[in-house]
Design a protein around this motif. Structure first.
Motif, PDB file in Angstrom:
ATOM      1  N   ASP A 139      -9.441 107.559 -52.702  1.00  0.00           N
ATOM      2  CA  ASP A 139      -9.347 109.009 -52.509  1.00  0.00           C
ATOM      3  C   ASP A 139      -7.949 109.549 -52.817  1.00  0.00           C
ATOM      4  O   ASP A 139      -6.931 108.974 -52.423  1.00  0.00           O
ATOM      5  N   GLY A 140      -7.930 110.691 -53.522  1.00  0.00           N
ATOM      6  CA  GLY A 140      -6.684 111.401 -53.785  1.00  0.00           C
ATOM      7  C   GLY A 140      -5.857 110.865 -54.935  1.00  0.00           C
ATOM      8  O   GLY A 140      -4.714 111.293 -55.123  1.00  0.00           O
ATOM      9  N   THR A 141      -6.415 109.937 -55.724  1.00  0.00           N
ATOM     10  CA  THR A 141      -5.620 109.346 -56.820  1.00  0.00           C
ATOM     11  C   THR A 141      -6.042 109.824 -58.202  1.00  0.00           C
ATOM     12  O   THR A 141      -5.415 109.469 -59.194  1.00  0.00           O
ATOM     13  N   ALA A 142      -7.105 110.636 -58.267  1.00  0.00           N
ATOM     14  CA  ALA A 142      -7.601 111.073 -59.574  1.00  0.00           C
ATOM     15  C   ALA A 142      -6.768 112.226 -60.128  1.00  0.00           C
ATOM     16  O   ALA A 142      -6.238 113.051 -59.385  1.00  0.00           O
ATOM     17  N   SER A 143      -6.660 112.278 -61.448  1.00  0.00           N
ATOM     18  CA  SER A 143      -5.915 113.367 -62.097  1.00  0.00           C
ATOM     19  C   SER A 143      -6.427 113.553 -63.520  1.00  0.00           C
ATOM     20  O   SER A 143      -7.148 112.710 -64.066  1.00  0.00           O
ATOM     21  N   GLN A 144      -6.058 114.688 -64.079  1.00  0.00           N
ATOM     22  CA  GLN A 144      -6.398 115.038 -65.454  1.00  0.00           C
ATOM     23  C   GLN A 144      -5.120 115.023 -66.279  1.00  0.00           C
ATOM     24  O   GLN A 144      -4.102 115.575 -65.864  1.00  0.00           O
ATOM     25  N   LEU A 145      -5.125 114.350 -67.438  1.00  0.00           N
ATOM     26  CA  LEU A 145      -3.954 114.330 -68.316  1.00  0.00           C
ATOM     27  C   LEU A 145      -4.117 115.414 -69.374  1.00  0.00           C
ATOM     28  O   LEU A 145      -5.161 115.493 -70.037  1.00  0.00           O
ATOM     29  N   LYS A 146      -3.089 116.240 -69.505  1.00  0.00           N
ATOM     30  CA  LYS A 146      -3.138 117.308 -70.492  1.00  0.00           C
ATOM     31  C   LYS A 146      -1.910 117.239 -71.399  1.00  0.00           C
ATOM     32  O   LYS A 146      -0.858 117.762 -71.088  1.00  0.00           O
ATOM     33  N   PHE A 147      -2.093 116.536 -72.506  1.00  0.00           N
ATOM     34  CA  PHE A 147      -1.026 116.436 -73.507  1.00  0.00           C
ATOM     35  C   PHE A 147      -1.341 117.435 -74.618  1.00  0.00           C
ATOM     36  O   PHE A 147      -1.775 117.073 -75.709  1.00  0.00           O
TER      37      PHE A 147
END
Length: 523
Positions: A141-149
């Motif tokens: 929990d709480g470790t997900a993210s979206q990468l936006k390059f």
């Protein structure tokens, strides 16, 4: 003098073994970290057997439309950023000894709940690009993210992130990682925008233009929320583009950075271990009067510096060797990578290289060269096993492996020298052996001559004996047929005489006397 020189050489090798085994943990942690970058490049982990959806090598081979080359490469560099980001995070986990979880692209995670009413995992996840999973493959929990390059500059990136296209991430309150070289400028851009919008809202309110003020507030809320959800990626925009176009060089650069860190940490251990050993030896030499205080201090300082350099080399090269072995397709190498062998390989290579150099310069002959590499190879490799045993027996980081390695090298070196001495003594006895062998051959030849003569005499005697036996048996047969027991007794007595035996009676009269007497029958 030779004894002193040999002792000094042995001490130096034992020091190197101590430094190598003492840095086994450093080499192991940083080597595993380097292994993550090998996996990131290949897209497959030979250690676990897992095949990932994409590796840097496969991404670099993606198709590019001639008319949209720049945009295609930019888009694909985003995938490279995801792979590199996960690899870097996992590398740091290994370095810090964290084995509870690992970072992964969501494409490589089984579909499950994110705990917020959304799904996470599976190909082309709509909200997340990267997350951490535990050892059972479950999302942390709480470790997900979206990468936006996105965007070619920080300003372009900032502008794109607040467009309607990214509303779904804001609505779900998803953290967004952006290139590390864009991050500070993007934050500054948003802070300036926030200041400008606040001023504009105040002016609109003062003029009574509430509709404009509400519109500006909605834009302000979007910028503030975007800013608060931003995270600084561990990958820069330049790194992502370079990894897309030059994946192998990019991987090598990342591994070189980790190996340099391993070298610096190993240098500290090397200086501590080598310096301590040198200080002990020099204190003893000082107390025995073999050195003065200035010489002892100088030698200790020099030895400490050399030990630090050796430690750096062991850490740098050892971490690369460890990574290669750990991610090898050969199971045997993967098993060996879990021992202190990777760090010892560096020491063995250095030591054998020294012997080769001395042989090339003519300082030692071929026999001495073979003796050196035999002793060094046996001693250094045996110390790896003893280092492992030492670490089990003394479960204190570094101490157990150092003591075990030193003991292993010393014992194996003594055994090797004993074996070598036995071999040399055997060679010395070769001449005596040849002399004794010749004498044995001569004795054997004489013995065969006597044997042949004895056989001839025996055969002649046997032929004569054969005729006499035949006569005795014929006489005995005839006496039985004629019932003449005196002749039978005479023939039997003659037969006994042939074999060196005289019978107790030779006719029936003597037999009758025997039967009436108290004499015993003698066979």
């Amino acid at each position: 003098m030779d004894t002193d020189n040999n002792k000094k050489k042995e001490d130096k090798i034992i020091d190197k073994v101590a430094i190598a085994t003492g840095n086994a943990d450093t080499v192991s942690r940083y080597g595993s970290a380097n292994g993550e970058h090998i996996v990131a490049y290949k897209g497959i982990d030979n250690e676990t057997g897992q095949i990932y959806s994409k590796g840097l090598k496969q991404i670099s081979e993606s198709r590019v439309h001639p008319d949209y080359k720049k945009s295609n490469i930019k888009q694909q560099s985003g995938y490279s950023a995801e792979v590199k980001s996960a690899a870097k995070k996992n590398a740091e986990k290994y370095i810090n000894g964290d084995t509870k979880s690992r970072a992964s692209r969501t494409d490589d995670i089984s579909m499950q709940s994110d705990g917020k009413g959304n799904t996470i995992g599976g190909i082309n996840d709509q909200l997340y690009d990267i997350a951490e999973i535990d050892n059972n493959g479950m999302y942390v929990d709480g470790t997900a993210s979206q990468l936006k390059f996105v965007g070619g500059t920080a300003e372009q990136c900032a502008q794109k992130l607040i467009s309607a296209k990214y509303d779904k991430y804001r609505d779900a309150n998803v953290p967004m990682e952006i290139p590390s070289d864009f991050y500070n400028d993007v934050i500054s851009y948003y802070e300036n925008e926030i200041g400008k919008i606040n001023n504009s809202i105040e002016k609109a309110e003062n003029k009574g233009n509430h509709e404009l003020a509400d519109k500006l507030r909605r834009r302000l809320d979007k910028i503030v929320k975007t800013k608060n959800n931003l995270r600084k990626s561990n990958v820069s925009n330049k790194e992502a583009l370079f990894a897309r176009e030059h994946p192998r060089l990019s991987t090598a650069a990342d591994m070189a950075k980790i190996s340099h860190r391993a070298g610096l940490e190993a240098a500290k251990y090397g200086a501590a271990i080598g310096g301590t050993i040198s200080a002990t030896r020099n204190i003893i030499a000082l107390m025995q009067g073999n050195k003065n205080i200035q010489e002892a201090l100088c030698d200790t300082t020099v030895d400490t510096g050399k030990s630090a350099l050796l430690g750096y080399g062991t850490g740098f090269a050892g971490s690369l060797v460890k990574a290669g072995m750990q991610k090898s397709t050969l199971g045997t190498l993967r098993q060996l990578s879990r021992t202190s062998l990777p760090s010892l390989v560096v020491t063995v290579t250095l030591e054998l290289g020294t012997s080769i150099h001395r042989y090339a310069k003519g300082e030692i002959d071929s026999v001495q060269f073979l003796e050196e590499i035999g002793e060094k190879g046996a001693g250094l490799l045996a110390s790896g096993l003893m280092a492992t045993i030492g670490q089990i027996a003394i479960p204190i980081p570094v101490v157990g492996s150092v003591i075990g390695g030193m003991v292993g090298y010393t014992i194996s070196s003594l055994f090797y020298r004993s074996s070598l001495q036995a071999l040399q003594e055997a060679k010395e006895a070769e001449r005596h052996y040849q002399i004794i062998k010749a004498e044995c051959e001569e004795a054997r030849s004489t013995m065969l001559k006597y044997q042949a003569e004895l056989q001839r005499l025996f055969e002649a005697h046997l032929s004569e004996l054969k005729d006499q036996l035949y006569t005795c048996f014929a006489c005995m047969s005839n006496s039985v047929n004629t019932n003449n027991m005196d002749d039978f007794a005479t023939a039997a007595n003659n037969l006994g005489i042939l074999f060196g035996k005289t019978l107790q009676f030779s006719n029936m009269q003597e037999f009758d006397v025997f039967m009436k007497s108290d004499e015993k029958l003698m066979l």
